[in-house]
Design a protein around this motif. Sequence first.
Motif, PDB file in Angstrom:
ATOM      1  N   SER A   1      41.566 -13.757  11.551  1.00 52.99           N
ATOM      2  CA  SER A   1      42.956 -13.445  11.866  1.00 52.99           C
ATOM      3  C   SER A   1      43.031 -12.049  12.461  1.00 52.99           C
ATOM      4  CB  SER A   1      43.832 -13.535  10.613  1.00 52.99           C
ATOM      5  OG  SER A   1      43.411 -12.591   9.649  1.00 52.99           O
ATOM      6  N   GLY A   2      44.146 -11.768  13.141  1.00 50.02           N
ATOM      7  CA  GLY A   2      44.387 -10.419  13.617  1.00 50.02           C
ATOM      8  C   GLY A   2      44.245 -10.192  15.106  1.00 50.02           C
ATOM      9  N   GLY A   3      43.835 -11.185  15.854  1.00 52.26           N
ATOM     10  CA  GLY A   3      43.725 -10.991  17.294  1.00 52.26           C
ATOM     11  C   GLY A   3      45.094 -10.897  17.938  1.00 52.26           C
ATOM     12  N   GLY A   4      45.097 -10.596  19.219  1.00 46.04           N
ATOM     13  CA  GLY A   4      46.364 -10.525  19.931  1.00 46.04           C
ATOM     14  C   GLY A   4      46.268  -9.706  21.185  1.00 46.04           C
ATOM     15  N   LEU A   5      47.422  -9.307  21.686  1.00 46.75           N
ATOM     16  CA  LEU A   5      47.529  -8.535  22.922  1.00 46.75           C
ATOM     17  C   LEU A   5      47.896  -7.095  22.581  1.00 46.75           C
ATOM     18  CD1 LEU A   5      47.760  -8.332  26.035  1.00 46.75           C
ATOM     19  CD2 LEU A   5      50.157  -9.060  25.775  1.00 46.75           C
ATOM     20  N   VAL A   6      47.188  -6.160  23.179  1.00 48.21           N
ATOM     21  CA  VAL A   6      47.460  -4.752  22.926  1.00 48.21           C
ATOM     22  C   VAL A   6      47.223  -3.968  24.214  1.00 48.21           C
ATOM     23  CG1 VAL A   6      45.090  -4.263  22.189  1.00 48.21           C
ATOM     24  CG2 VAL A   6      46.976  -2.842  21.332  1.00 48.21           C
TER      25      VAL A   6
ATOM     26  N   TRP B   1      29.907 -19.803  11.579  1.00 48.67           N
ATOM     27  CA  TRP B   1      30.725 -19.183  12.621  1.00 48.67           C
ATOM     28  C   TRP B   1      32.190 -19.535  12.424  1.00 48.67           C
ATOM     29  CZ3 TRP B   1      28.842 -15.843  16.232  1.00 48.67           C
ATOM     30  CH2 TRP B   1      27.456 -15.807  16.396  1.00 48.67           C
ATOM     31  N   GLY B   2      33.043 -18.565  12.693  1.00 45.95           N
ATOM     32  CA  GLY B   2      34.452 -18.846  12.753  1.00 45.95           C
ATOM     33  C   GLY B   2      34.811 -19.448  14.097  1.00 45.95           C
ATOM     34  N   GLN B   3      36.048 -19.832  14.257  1.00 38.96           N
ATOM     35  CA  GLN B   3      36.470 -20.469  15.506  1.00 38.96           C
ATOM     36  C   GLN B   3      36.810 -19.468  16.598  1.00 38.96           C
ATOM     37  OE1 GLN B   3      39.584 -23.334  14.557  1.00 38.96           O
ATOM     38  NE2 GLN B   3      38.032 -24.902  14.264  1.00 38.96           N
ATOM     39  N   GLY B   4      36.936 -18.225  16.225  1.00 37.06           N
ATOM     40  CA  GLY B   4      37.191 -17.195  17.223  1.00 37.06           C
ATOM     41  C   GLY B   4      38.660 -16.814  17.307  1.00 37.06           C
ATOM     42  N   THR B   5      38.889 -15.563  17.640  1.00 34.84           N
ATOM     43  CA  THR B   5      40.244 -15.077  17.834  1.00 34.84           C
ATOM     44  C   THR B   5      40.280 -14.236  19.105  1.00 34.84           C
ATOM     45  OG1 THR B   5      42.087 -13.882  16.785  1.00 34.84           O
ATOM     46  CG2 THR B   5      39.891 -13.015  16.373  1.00 34.84           C
ATOM     47  N   GLN B   6      41.297 -14.461  19.919  1.00 36.33           N
ATOM     48  CA  GLN B   6      41.375 -13.796  21.220  1.00 36.33           C
ATOM     49  C   GLN B   6      41.912 -12.379  21.067  1.00 36.33           C
ATOM     50  OE1 GLN B   6      40.583 -14.982  24.492  1.00 36.33           O
ATOM     51  NE2 GLN B   6      40.962 -12.832  25.024  1.00 36.33           N
TER      52      GLN B   6
END
Length: 118
Positions: A7-12, A108-113
């Motif tokens: 968790s925690g991905g996003g746009l910055v 492996w996790g599924q990934g976060t963008q």
Amino acid sequence: QVHLVESGGGLVQSGGSLRLSCAASGNSHMFNSMAWYRQAPGKQRDLVASILSGGTTTYADSVKGRFTLSGDTAKGTVDLQMNSLTTEDTAVYYCAAKQWRFKWIDYWGQGTQVTVSS
């Protein structure tokens, strides 16, 4: 069955910060190591940072001084604090864990963008 949930991905914006979190669910953890990898479009998946069961951390040269890894391999949790982000940090970030059960097992996790805009 072990699952890694990120968790925690996003746009910055460039220069900003993000914190990624990863937690393992399922059977007993006691990982030998945990790590974050990232993969940008058209590039290979690269190691960003890792932590061993004894607490030793390592970082890719490109993130040293900007990213901080913290975690507990016994509890199956690992966080990545990312500061001073640049557009070069844009990628899908994957949580990974390695466990010895008479052979090495990789999870492996599924990934976060993570997208850093200029």
